[in-house]
Scaffold this active site. Structure first.
Site, PDB file in Angstrom:
ATOM      1  N   HIS A  43      -8.840   9.235   3.128  1.00  0.00           N
ATOM      2  CA  HIS A  43      -8.269   8.224   1.965  1.00  0.00           C
ATOM      3  C   HIS A  43      -8.664   8.563   0.586  1.00  0.00           C
ATOM      4  CE1 HIS A  43      -7.666   4.365   0.108  1.00  0.00           C
ATOM      5  NE2 HIS A  43      -7.525   3.632   1.180  1.00  0.00           N
ATOM      6  N   HIS A  80     -11.579   9.285   6.537  1.00  0.00           N
ATOM      7  CA  HIS A  80     -11.064   7.815   6.674  1.00  0.00           C
ATOM      8  C   HIS A  80     -10.693   7.419   8.154  1.00  0.00           C
ATOM      9  CE1 HIS A  80      -9.985   3.908   5.509  1.00  0.00           C
ATOM     10  NE2 HIS A  80      -8.773   3.856   5.968  1.00  0.00           N
ATOM     11  N   GLU A  83       0.855  -1.271  -0.020  1.00  0.00           N
ATOM     12  CA  GLU A  83      -0.056   0.064  -0.115  1.00  0.00           C
ATOM     13  C   GLU A  83       0.956   1.215  -0.003  1.00  0.00           C
ATOM     14  OE1 GLU A  83      -3.224  -0.075   2.716  1.00  0.00           O
ATOM     15  OE2 GLU A  83      -3.039  -2.246   2.954  1.00  0.00           O
ATOM     16  N   ARG A 131      -1.058   8.590   9.415  1.00  0.00           N
ATOM     17  CA  ARG A 131      -0.894   7.212   9.508  1.00  0.00           C
ATOM     18  C   ARG A 131      -0.396   6.369   8.334  1.00  0.00           C
ATOM     19  NH1 ARG A 131      -4.408   2.511   9.092  1.00  0.00           N
ATOM     20  NH2 ARG A 131      -6.050   4.028   8.229  1.00  0.00           N
ATOM     21  N   ARG A 189      -0.701   8.432   1.815  1.00  0.00           N
ATOM     22  CA  ARG A 189      -2.019   8.890   1.662  1.00  0.00           C
ATOM     23  C   ARG A 189      -2.061  10.250   1.452  1.00  0.00           C
ATOM     24  NH1 ARG A 189      -5.214   4.653   5.331  1.00  0.00           N
ATOM     25  NH2 ARG A 189      -4.824   3.146   3.646  1.00  0.00           N
TER      26      ARG A 189
HETATM   27  P1  FAD Z   1     -13.833   0.188  15.745  1.00  0.00           P
HETATM   28  O1  FAD Z   1     -13.663  -1.050  15.128  1.00  0.00           O
HETATM   29  O2  FAD Z   1     -14.507   1.103  15.171  1.00  0.00           O
HETATM   30  O3  FAD Z   1     -15.028  -0.094  17.128  1.00  0.00           O
HETATM   31  C1  FAD Z   1     -15.381   0.816  17.744  1.00  0.00           C
HETATM   32  C2  FAD Z   1     -16.453   0.071  18.807  1.00  0.00           C
HETATM   33  O4  FAD Z   1     -17.216   1.222  19.699  1.00  0.00           O
HETATM   34  C3  FAD Z   1     -17.736  -0.241  17.843  1.00  0.00           C
HETATM   35  O5  FAD Z   1     -18.208  -1.518  18.333  1.00  0.00           O
HETATM   36  C4  FAD Z   1     -18.731   0.986  18.092  1.00  0.00           C
HETATM   37  O6  FAD Z   1     -20.041   0.455  17.914  1.00  0.00           O
HETATM   38  C5  FAD Z   1     -18.559   1.097  19.695  1.00  0.00           C
HETATM   39  N1  FAD Z   1     -18.844   2.518  20.156  1.00  0.00           N
HETATM   40  C6  FAD Z   1     -18.638   3.731  19.604  1.00  0.00           C
HETATM   41  N2  FAD Z   1     -19.126   4.655  20.536  1.00  0.00           N
HETATM   42  C7  FAD Z   1     -19.936   3.975  21.483  1.00  0.00           C
HETATM   43  C8  FAD Z   1     -20.758   4.121  22.487  1.00  0.00           C
HETATM   44  N3  FAD Z   1     -21.015   5.688  22.702  1.00  0.00           N
HETATM   45  N4  FAD Z   1     -21.180   3.199  23.260  1.00  0.00           N
HETATM   46  C9  FAD Z   1     -20.993   2.006  22.980  1.00  0.00           C
HETATM   47  N5  FAD Z   1     -20.501   1.547  22.163  1.00  0.00           N
HETATM   48  C10 FAD Z   1     -19.608   2.508  21.212  1.00  0.00           C
HETATM   49  N6  FAD Z   1      -6.752  -0.267   9.102  1.00  0.00           N
HETATM   50  C11 FAD Z   1      -5.782  -1.028   8.834  1.00  0.00           C
HETATM   51  O7  FAD Z   1      -4.851  -0.951   9.436  1.00  0.00           O
HETATM   52  N7  FAD Z   1      -5.914  -1.947   7.738  1.00  0.00           N
HETATM   53  C12 FAD Z   1      -6.827  -1.727   6.759  1.00  0.00           C
HETATM   54  O8  FAD Z   1      -6.823  -2.397   5.887  1.00  0.00           O
HETATM   55  C13 FAD Z   1      -7.934  -0.806   6.982  1.00  0.00           C
HETATM   56  N8  FAD Z   1      -9.053  -0.564   6.286  1.00  0.00           N
HETATM   57  C14 FAD Z   1      -9.793   0.227   6.383  1.00  0.00           C
HETATM   58  C15 FAD Z   1     -11.127   0.504   5.531  1.00  0.00           C
HETATM   59  C16 FAD Z   1     -12.256   1.121   6.055  1.00  0.00           C
HETATM   60  C17 FAD Z   1     -13.313   1.106   5.224  1.00  0.00           C
HETATM   61  C18 FAD Z   1     -12.334   1.649   7.456  1.00  0.00           C
HETATM   62  C19 FAD Z   1     -13.412   2.400   7.682  1.00  0.00           C
HETATM   63  C20 FAD Z   1     -11.173   1.666   8.296  1.00  0.00           C
HETATM   64  C21 FAD Z   1     -10.070   0.823   7.637  1.00  0.00           C
HETATM   65  N9  FAD Z   1      -9.046   0.909   8.689  1.00  0.00           N
HETATM   66  C22 FAD Z   1      -7.990   0.074   8.361  1.00  0.00           C
HETATM   67  C23 FAD Z   1      -8.879   1.396   9.881  1.00  0.00           C
HETATM   68  C24 FAD Z   1      -9.174   0.520  10.929  1.00  0.00           C
HETATM   69  O9  FAD Z   1     -10.239  -0.466  10.642  1.00  0.00           O
HETATM   70  C25 FAD Z   1      -9.983   0.930  12.260  1.00  0.00           C
HETATM   71  O10 FAD Z   1      -8.896   2.217  12.715  1.00  0.00           O
HETATM   72  C26 FAD Z   1      -9.718  -0.023  13.592  1.00  0.00           C
HETATM   73  O11 FAD Z   1     -10.507  -1.201  13.048  1.00  0.00           O
HETATM   74  C27 FAD Z   1     -10.334   0.791  14.545  1.00  0.00           C
HETATM   75  O12 FAD Z   1     -10.430  -0.575  15.586  1.00  0.00           O
HETATM   76  P2  FAD Z   1     -11.268   0.173  16.807  1.00  0.00           P
HETATM   77  O13 FAD Z   1     -11.253  -1.091  17.664  1.00  0.00           O
HETATM   78  O14 FAD Z   1     -10.498   1.039  17.643  1.00  0.00           O
HETATM   79  O15 FAD Z   1     -12.691   0.775  16.491  1.00  0.00           O
HETATM   80  C1  SIN Z   2      -7.156   0.434   2.469  1.00  0.00           C
HETATM   81  O1  SIN Z   2      -7.409  -0.812   2.278  1.00  0.00           O
HETATM   82  O2  SIN Z   2      -6.708   1.148   1.724  1.00  0.00           O
HETATM   83  C2  SIN Z   2      -7.180   0.997   3.915  1.00  0.00           C
HETATM   84  C3  SIN Z   2      -5.959   0.568   4.821  1.00  0.00           C
HETATM   85  C4  SIN Z   2      -6.005   1.341   5.892  1.00  0.00           C
HETATM   86  O3  SIN Z   2      -6.786   2.310   6.131  1.00  0.00           O
HETATM   87  O4  SIN Z   2      -4.907   1.199   6.487  1.00  0.00           O
END
Ligand code: FAD
Ligand code: SIN
Length: 509
Positions: free
Chosen positions: A232, A341, A116, A376, A280
């Site tokens: 993104h 993103h 990437e 990032r 990015r």
């Molecule tokens: P999340 O996975 O967002 O979980 C947050 C949780 O908190 C959810 O369950 C939500 O419902 C809960 N929550 C929020 N507020 C409250 C509240 N007030 N009360 C109760 N529950 C609440 N990163 C990579 O490293 N590689 C990738 O390939 C990649 N691709 C991505 C593609 C997309 C489309 C997106 C959107 C992001 C991508 N990212 C990627 C970023 C990465 O997915 C996220 O940064 C990471 O998964 C965040 O994990 P987390 O557990 O911190 O939060």
């Molecule tokens: C992507 O697959 O382009 C997202 C990867 C990331 O947010 O780290």
């Protein structure tokens, strides 16, 4: 009042992986996960590209991954944190595999590694273009087998319970019964993810409203780097507003796709010697400039020269989504635009994931660890969440539960009957906020627009506080309150920053 030992707010990769470990370590302790949607709904579920981890020690090395992360972060990463996160990657991957997550292999039987933007080597471990869904599936399955974990879905955390800079749990709204419950805990973990819906035009699902950061801010925790919003470069352009944008993974460019203007020009080569695989921030800023020059609505991702069969094998979801909207990737270019993103900043934590408030921890996208700096590196986010949930677990595994905390009196949320606010009013208010953020705190900012936004946000803050005081609390009204707080932090920290770095560009004319 409900008593739990470990209260986890959020069920993405950060919250769930911590829950699994602490539940195994303390089978007699009570772990409660509250999550505002279905337990499977999170940013994690939508992750496409994969996890950046050095597994090939011949072509790649920790040093190269460290350097790529530091270059991408544009001088603002914490180098010690970067080293720690990168070198712990393989152990965390092994654990995920042991928990049942499956990652693609090549014909030699070793892990198939994607590339990437900003990566000097192929190092992204993935499950087709649905890595997040596979991880979420595997860890939720582990959680479901732990008897001491209770998962409460459709519970919305409203505010932390703090006294004298120490956290004792949180208040949560049970959306099914409309009750506000008090959760008293020995330790609390914020794992609430990102902020995407503050911008409306985002790759994030609708749960991403910055709740955890807003709660921590109201409790006076230290919040930093909110100006570093990551856009993104390649969200599918569909000319619609209000819902999440579909992501076309950066791994597609890693697979050989080219960015082109409407006239076919491969413009990225004009901006950076890494071309389409520049980091990015640079690609998004270049697209923004091209669109401003041309007046076009989008640029294009050209996959027509790629091997279709291989493309479909690597990116089945992207192929299918494009087909559903009438794009044949073998013949047509994919229209794309940058979209919000990721948030690089958040609740400041130390190397054990501790916030500035005692007994309060933060992990994943809502936290600021120092890994990302001003921008990032792709696929470093899942890695960060995995490493830090382990750090928090390791720290808490050796922390006795302080019995004197149990004696603290915690009051219940004061609840009196109040009228319901019209949901349409809140949703229109939210649209106005999203427009304000897109127009005044987007890819390129200036102080005049930021000051205008600051003024508007402070008026809206007064209005939403009055709504939350005078009407029945709903998830929508509280999310809006949180988003206004996050908007204020982004705008204020953008005004304070006077040097352009990574994903932050301010041009005052
Ligand atoms: P999340 O996975 O967002 O979980 C947050 C949780 O908190 C959810 O369950 C939500 O419902 C809960 N929550 C929020 N507020 C409250 C509240 N007030 N009360 C109760 N529950 C609440 N990163 C990579 O490293 N590689 C990738 O390939 C990649 N691709 C991505 C593609 C997309 C489309 C997106 C959107 C992001 C991508 N990212 C990627 C970023 C990465 O997915 C996220 O940064 C990471 O998964 C965040 O994990 P987390 O557990 O911190 O939060
Ligand atoms: C992507 O697959 O382009 C997202 C990867 C990331 O947010 O780290």
């Amino acid at each position: 009042m409900i008593k739990t030992n470990y209260l986890i707010i959020g069920s993405g990769v950060a919250g769930l992986t911590f829950a699994i470990k602490i539940a195994e370590q303390f089978p007699n302790k009570k772990i409660t996960i509250i999550t505002k949607s279905n337990a499977g709904e999170s940013n994690t579920k939508y992750a496409q590209g994969g996890i950046a981890i050095v597994t090939d020690k011949i072509e790649d090395s920790y040093q190269k991954h460290i350097e790529d992360t530091l270059i991408c972060g544009d001088g603002l990463c914490n180098e010690e944190v970067v080293k720690m996160v990168v070198t712990e990657g393989p152990k965390r991957l092994k654990e995920l595999i042991e928990w049942g997550a499956k990652f693609d292999k090549n014909t030699k039987g070793t892990l198939d590694l994607g590339k990437e933007g900003g990566h000097s080597e192929n190092r992204v471990v993935h499950h087709k273009d649905q890595t997040g869904q596979e991880i979420q599936r595997a860890i939720l399955d582990q959680v479901s087998h732990k008897e001491n974990i209770t998962v409460l879905d459709h519970y919305f955390a409203l505010d932390l319970i703090t006294d004298n800079n120490c956290c004792y749990g949180a208040y949560a709204l049970n959306e099914k019964t409309n009750e506000i419950l008090t959760y008293k805990s020995d330790f609390t973990l914020l794992a609430t993810g990102g902020i995407g819906h503050l911008y409306g035009h985002t790759t994030n699902p609708i749960i991403a409203t910055g709740d955890g950061i807003a709660m921590a801010y109201r409790a006076h925790a230290t919040i930093k780097d909110m100006e570093f919003i990551q856009f993104h470069p390649t969200a599918l352009y569909e000319n619609k507003s209000g819902s999440s944008s579909f992501l076309i993974s950066e791994a597609v460019r890693g697979f050989g796709a080219y960015l082109r203007t409407k006239n076919g020009h491969r413009f990225m080569l004009d901006y950076d010697s890494r071309g389409d695989l520049a980091s990015r921030d640079i690609v998004s800023q270049s697209i923004d400039l091209e669109l401003k020059k041309s007046g076009d609505d989008c640029v294009y991702l050209d996959c027509t020269h790629l091997n279709l069969e291989e493309f479909m094998k690597h990116f089945p979801m992207i192929y299918k989504r494009c087909k559903n909207v009438g794009i044949d990737i073998a013949k047509d270019w994919i229209p794309v635009v940058p979209a919000q993103h990721y948030l690089c900043g958040g609740i400041v934590v130390d190397k054990n994931g501790k916030t500035s408030i005692d007994n309060l921890f933060a992990c994943g996208e809502c936290s600021q660890t120092g890994l990302h700096g001003a921008n990032r590196l792709a696929s470093n986010s899942l890695l960060e969440a995995l490493v830090y949930s382990d750090k928090i677990y390791e720290y808490l595994a050796h922390q006795p539960i302080n019995e004197s905390n149990s004696k603290i009196t915690v009051s219940d949320w004061e609840r009196i009957e109040k009228p319901m606010i019209d949901p349409k009013y809140i949703s229109e208010f939210k649209s106005k906020l999203q427009l304000l953020m897109r127009q005044n705190a987007g890819i390129v900012r200036n102080d005049a627009d930021l000051l205008k936004a600051k003024d508007q946000l402070s008026k809206w803050q007064i209005e939403i506080d009055s709504i939350c005081r005078n009407y029945q609390i709903t998830k929508a009204s509280y999310e809006l309150k949180n988003m206004i707080a996050i908007g204020t932090l982004i705008v204020q920290q953008s005004i304070e920053r006077n040097e352009n770095r990574g994903g932050f560009v301010k041009i005052n004319i």
